[in-house]
Design a protein around this motif. Structure first.
Motif, short mmCIF file in Angstrom:
data_model
loop_
_atom_site.label_atom_id
_atom_site.label_comp_id
_atom_site.label_asym_id
_atom_site.label_seq_id
_atom_site.Cartn_x
_atom_site.Cartn_y
_atom_site.Cartn_z
N VAL A 20 25.78 -27.10 -14.33
CA VAL A 20 25.72 -28.39 -13.63
C VAL A 20 24.96 -28.31 -12.30
O VAL A 20 24.64 -29.34 -11.71
CB VAL A 20 27.13 -28.95 -13.34
CG1 VAL A 20 27.83 -29.32 -14.64
CG2 VAL A 20 27.97 -27.94 -12.57
N HIS A 21 24.66 -27.11 -11.83
CA HIS A 21 24.02 -27.02 -10.53
C HIS A 21 23.37 -25.65 -10.38
O HIS A 21 23.95 -24.65 -10.80
CB HIS A 21 25.07 -27.21 -9.43
CG HIS A 21 24.52 -27.23 -8.03
ND1 HIS A 21 24.11 -28.39 -7.42
CD2 HIS A 21 24.31 -26.23 -7.15
CE1 HIS A 21 23.68 -28.09 -6.20
NE2 HIS A 21 23.79 -26.80 -6.01
N ASP A 23 21.40 -23.27 -7.33
CA ASP A 23 21.19 -23.19 -5.89
C ASP A 23 20.29 -21.97 -5.67
O ASP A 23 20.74 -20.84 -5.80
CB ASP A 23 22.59 -22.97 -5.27
CG ASP A 23 22.62 -23.29 -3.81
OD1 ASP A 23 21.54 -23.52 -3.23
OD2 ASP A 23 23.73 -23.27 -3.23
N GLU A 41 26.06 -22.84 -11.13
CA GLU A 41 27.39 -23.41 -11.25
C GLU A 41 27.52 -24.03 -12.63
O GLU A 41 26.73 -24.90 -13.01
CB GLU A 41 27.59 -24.54 -10.22
CG GLU A 41 27.53 -24.09 -8.79
CD GLU A 41 28.89 -23.72 -8.24
OE1 GLU A 41 29.88 -23.78 -8.99
OE2 GLU A 41 28.95 -23.36 -7.04
N SER A 42 28.51 -23.58 -13.38
CA SER A 42 28.84 -24.28 -14.62
C SER A 42 30.12 -25.04 -14.36
O SER A 42 30.68 -24.97 -13.27
CB SER A 42 29.01 -23.28 -15.76
OG SER A 42 30.20 -22.56 -15.59
N PRO B 320 26.86 -28.67 -4.37
CA PRO B 320 27.49 -27.95 -5.48
C PRO B 320 29.00 -28.17 -5.51
O PRO B 320 29.58 -28.60 -4.52
CB PRO B 320 27.17 -26.48 -5.16
CG PRO B 320 26.84 -26.44 -3.73
CD PRO B 320 26.37 -27.80 -3.31
N PRO B 321 29.63 -27.86 -6.64
CA PRO B 321 31.10 -27.96 -6.68
C PRO B 321 31.71 -27.00 -5.67
O PRO B 321 31.22 -25.89 -5.49
CB PRO B 321 31.46 -27.52 -8.11
CG PRO B 321 30.19 -27.44 -8.87
CD PRO B 321 29.08 -27.32 -7.90
N ARG B 323 34.62 -24.58 -4.80
CA ARG B 323 35.61 -23.84 -5.60
C ARG B 323 36.78 -23.40 -4.74
O ARG B 323 36.71 -23.42 -3.51
CB ARG B 323 34.96 -22.62 -6.24
CG ARG B 323 33.70 -22.90 -7.02
CD ARG B 323 33.98 -23.51 -8.38
NE ARG B 323 32.73 -23.78 -9.10
CZ ARG B 323 32.68 -24.27 -10.33
NH1 ARG B 323 33.79 -24.54 -10.98
NH2 ARG B 323 31.53 -24.50 -10.92
N PRO B 344 33.12 -29.82 -11.26
CA PRO B 344 32.42 -31.08 -11.53
C PRO B 344 33.31 -31.95 -12.42
O PRO B 344 33.95 -31.43 -13.33
CB PRO B 344 31.18 -30.65 -12.31
CG PRO B 344 31.21 -29.17 -12.40
CD PRO B 344 32.55 -28.69 -11.99
N ARG B 373 28.77 -20.85 -0.11
CA ARG B 373 27.74 -19.82 0.07
C ARG B 373 27.11 -19.91 1.48
O ARG B 373 25.90 -20.02 1.64
CB ARG B 373 26.66 -19.92 -1.02
CG ARG B 373 27.22 -19.55 -2.40
CD ARG B 373 26.18 -19.60 -3.49
NE ARG B 373 25.92 -20.97 -3.93
CZ ARG B 373 26.63 -21.63 -4.84
NH1 ARG B 373 27.63 -21.04 -5.43
NH2 ARG B 373 26.33 -22.87 -5.17
N LYS B 375 26.81 -22.27 3.47
CA LYS B 375 26.16 -23.51 3.91
C LYS B 375 27.18 -24.65 3.92
O LYS B 375 27.99 -24.77 3.00
CB LYS B 375 25.03 -23.90 2.93
CG LYS B 375 23.67 -23.34 3.34
CD LYS B 375 22.57 -23.90 2.45
CE LYS B 375 22.21 -22.94 1.34
NZ LYS B 375 21.32 -23.47 0.32
N TYR B 377 28.41 -28.46 3.38
CA TYR B 377 28.04 -29.65 2.60
C TYR B 377 29.02 -30.76 2.93
O TYR B 377 30.19 -30.49 3.23
CB TYR B 377 28.12 -29.36 1.10
CG TYR B 377 27.09 -28.37 0.61
CD1 TYR B 377 25.85 -28.81 0.13
CD2 TYR B 377 27.34 -27.00 0.63
CE1 TYR B 377 24.89 -27.91 -0.32
CE2 TYR B 377 26.38 -26.09 0.18
CZ TYR B 377 25.16 -26.55 -0.29
OH TYR B 377 24.22 -25.65 -0.73
#
Lengths: 110, 395
Positions: A20-21, A23, A41-42, B320-321, B323, B344, B373, B375, B377
């Motif tokens: 899904v993403h 980076d 990212e899955s 990004p998701p 986690r 997601p 990571r 950064k 968001y």
């Protein structure tokens, strides 16, 4: 200048599931062999893609950034992630070729 | 949950013997599920369709889940009610026969040892479903309490049943599917009720509950019938000849419960988190809030009266998701929370999650940041559930 494109294998995308993403480290980023240069990212997890050689990021695959599922459908072709400059071609000698990788997978199947 | 921890779990368990449910062979060989270690079991994390399709099919029609790894315990006896009320927050006096409730197994510090579903079968008989990863610890805890003080002389028996499988049938068409297979009409059965029914001349326990935000059932089936039951569910076709249900692995089970704003033990809940911090105060009735009488009541009372420092909150993130473990901070970089689950959302196509966020930063629509990571968001505190729940209300 020797360059190369880095992606993940068909097998690896299968292990990760729906992607899904992605980076990717910025263009110009210099890295050593073994460092993370892209995060994938899955739905279920995040995984790092490690640099197989020492080098520098020179381009991203913009199609994959827009449509990460391309890594699932075309992992070893259009679903590449990052293009790099290879600092020392000798690094390539340590890598497996496709046939050796297939054999490796076969041996590690359980 | 299925990220780094899963890889660690794989390594950790590689030398131990993993347990298998009665449907193991069916998941692996017939359904081609990808089996992974989870809570000491080898369980399907996904099937060939993948998490997103499994997830969406459950929201659209029916998802089937093998949840036989969860613990099914019967607590029976004249003093069973008092016993359960001693270590859970449940109000079993006012719970009707055949009704079920989400409850919390508490420790003396006021933390949560596990979450569970308690069904009052009879005034002296209860059916309790506990988490797979907690069941050994929970059973030991219950047996220790039973063997201590006055409980020794009370009429309580704790029977753990490993023979029955537990299958969750979840989604808008779940009732129709079960009606067809069991040969009954479950429309008069309300959400959070439970009853015993006959299936091929054997007794099964059907509870209308679930962990997806959808209408659905959890069905406890004897081992001898489980494969037949599983096949009948999976093979059912609708009038157009399309399948009604699909099997769903642990991966989509997690995204479904996350969209529904439900907690997962070991992530949102643990032995140091109180029900009030977890925003599960609604599981404690007025009587129990006032009278207490359960382990950890002092902490719960204090938290109710004085408030708490942090609360479980929902969020959406751009980027990004986020986690588990990701740091949540204000725009000035001051840490005010941490992520407990994140993924997601297949239904919303947005990255959602749950976190503990310090009061008052947990206010809805507060703009914060999450560090992924290294950064930052943008993260916004959001109301849960993310996807509206569709629990059944009988007409």
């Amino acid at each position: 200048m020797q360059t190369g494109k880095i992606g993940i294998t068909k097998y690896a995308q299968g292990e990760l599931g729906d992607i899904v993403h992605v980076d990717i480290k910025s263009v110009g980023h210099q890295f050593k062999k073994g460092e993370g240069i892209t995060a994938i990212e899955s739905v279920k997890t995040a995984a790092d893609v490690y640099a197989p050689v020492t080098g520098e990021v020179i381009a991203h695959n913009d199609s994959v950034k827009g449509e990460p599922a391309l890594v699932n459908t075309d992992a070893e072709t259009d679903g590449w992630l990052v293009q790099i400059k290879i600092n020392d071609e000798k690094d390539l000698n340590d890598l497996m070729d496709a046939a050796a990788y297939e054999k490796f997978l076969e041996e590690h199947k359980h | 949950m299925f990220g780094k921890s899963l890889n660690l779990a794989r390594r950790h368990f590689s030398n131990d013997v993993l347990k298998r449910t009665h449907l193991f062979k069916y998941h692996k060989e017939t359904l081609k599920g990808k089996m992974v270690p989870f809570a000491g079991y080898e369980m399907p994390v996904l099937y060939p369709e993948g998490i997103i399709k499994e997830h969406l099919f459950c929201r659209e029609s029916v998802g089937l889940f093998d949840v036989s790894h969860m613990g099914q315990v019967r607590i029976v006896g004249k003093d069973a009610l008092k016993f359960l009320e001693h270590f859970t927050v449940a109000d079993l006096q006012s719970l009707g026969k055949g009704k079920a409730t989400l409850s919390l197994i508490m420790n003396e510090k006021g933390g949560i040892n596990d979450d569970c579903i308690i069904t009052k079968v009879e005034d002296d008989s209860f059916f309790v479903v506990i988490n797979a990863g907690c069941k050994d610890k929970d059973l030991e805890y219950m047996r220790t309490i039973k063997g201590s003080g006055d409980w020794k002389n009370k009429d309580i028996s704790i029977n753990y049943n490993e023979d029955n499988s537990l299958i969750a049938v979840q989604g808008p068409n779940a009732q129709k599917l079960l009606d067809q297979i069991i040969g009954t009409d479950l429309s008069s059965m309300d959400f959070m009720t439970s009853q015993e029914l006959k299936y091929k001349d054997k007794i099964i326990r059907v509870s209308r509950c679930g962990y997806t935000g959808e209408d659905g059932f959890e069905v406890s089936v004897p081992e001898s019938l489980i494969l037949t039951f599983a096949e009948e569910l999976g093979h059912a076709k609708n009038n157009e000849g399309n399948k009604v249900a699909t099997w769903v692995g642990l991966g989509a089970r997690d995204t479904l419960r996350l969209e529904a704003g439900l907690c997962l033990y070991g992530h949102e809940l643990n032995e140091d988190i109180s029900p009030i911090e977890a925003v599960l105060g609604w599981t404690i009735s007025k009587r129990r809030k006032e009278q207490g009488g359960f382990l950890g009541y002092e902490t719960v009372k204090k938290h109710l009266e004085q408030g708490v420092k942090q609360k479980r909150s929902g969020f959406m993130v751009e980027g990004p998701p986020a986690r588990e473990g990701a740091k949540i901070q204000t725009k000035d970089g001051v840490q005010v929370g941490h992520v407990t689950s994140g993924a997601p959302s297949p239904s919303l196509k947005k990255n959602v999650g749950q976190a503990y966020i310090n009061v008052p930063h947990n206010k809805l629509e507060t703009q914060l940041e999450v560090v992924i990571r290294e950064k930052p968001y943008p993260l916004t505190v959001k109301k849960m559930p993310f996807v509206p729940s569709r629990y059944y209300k009988k007409p």
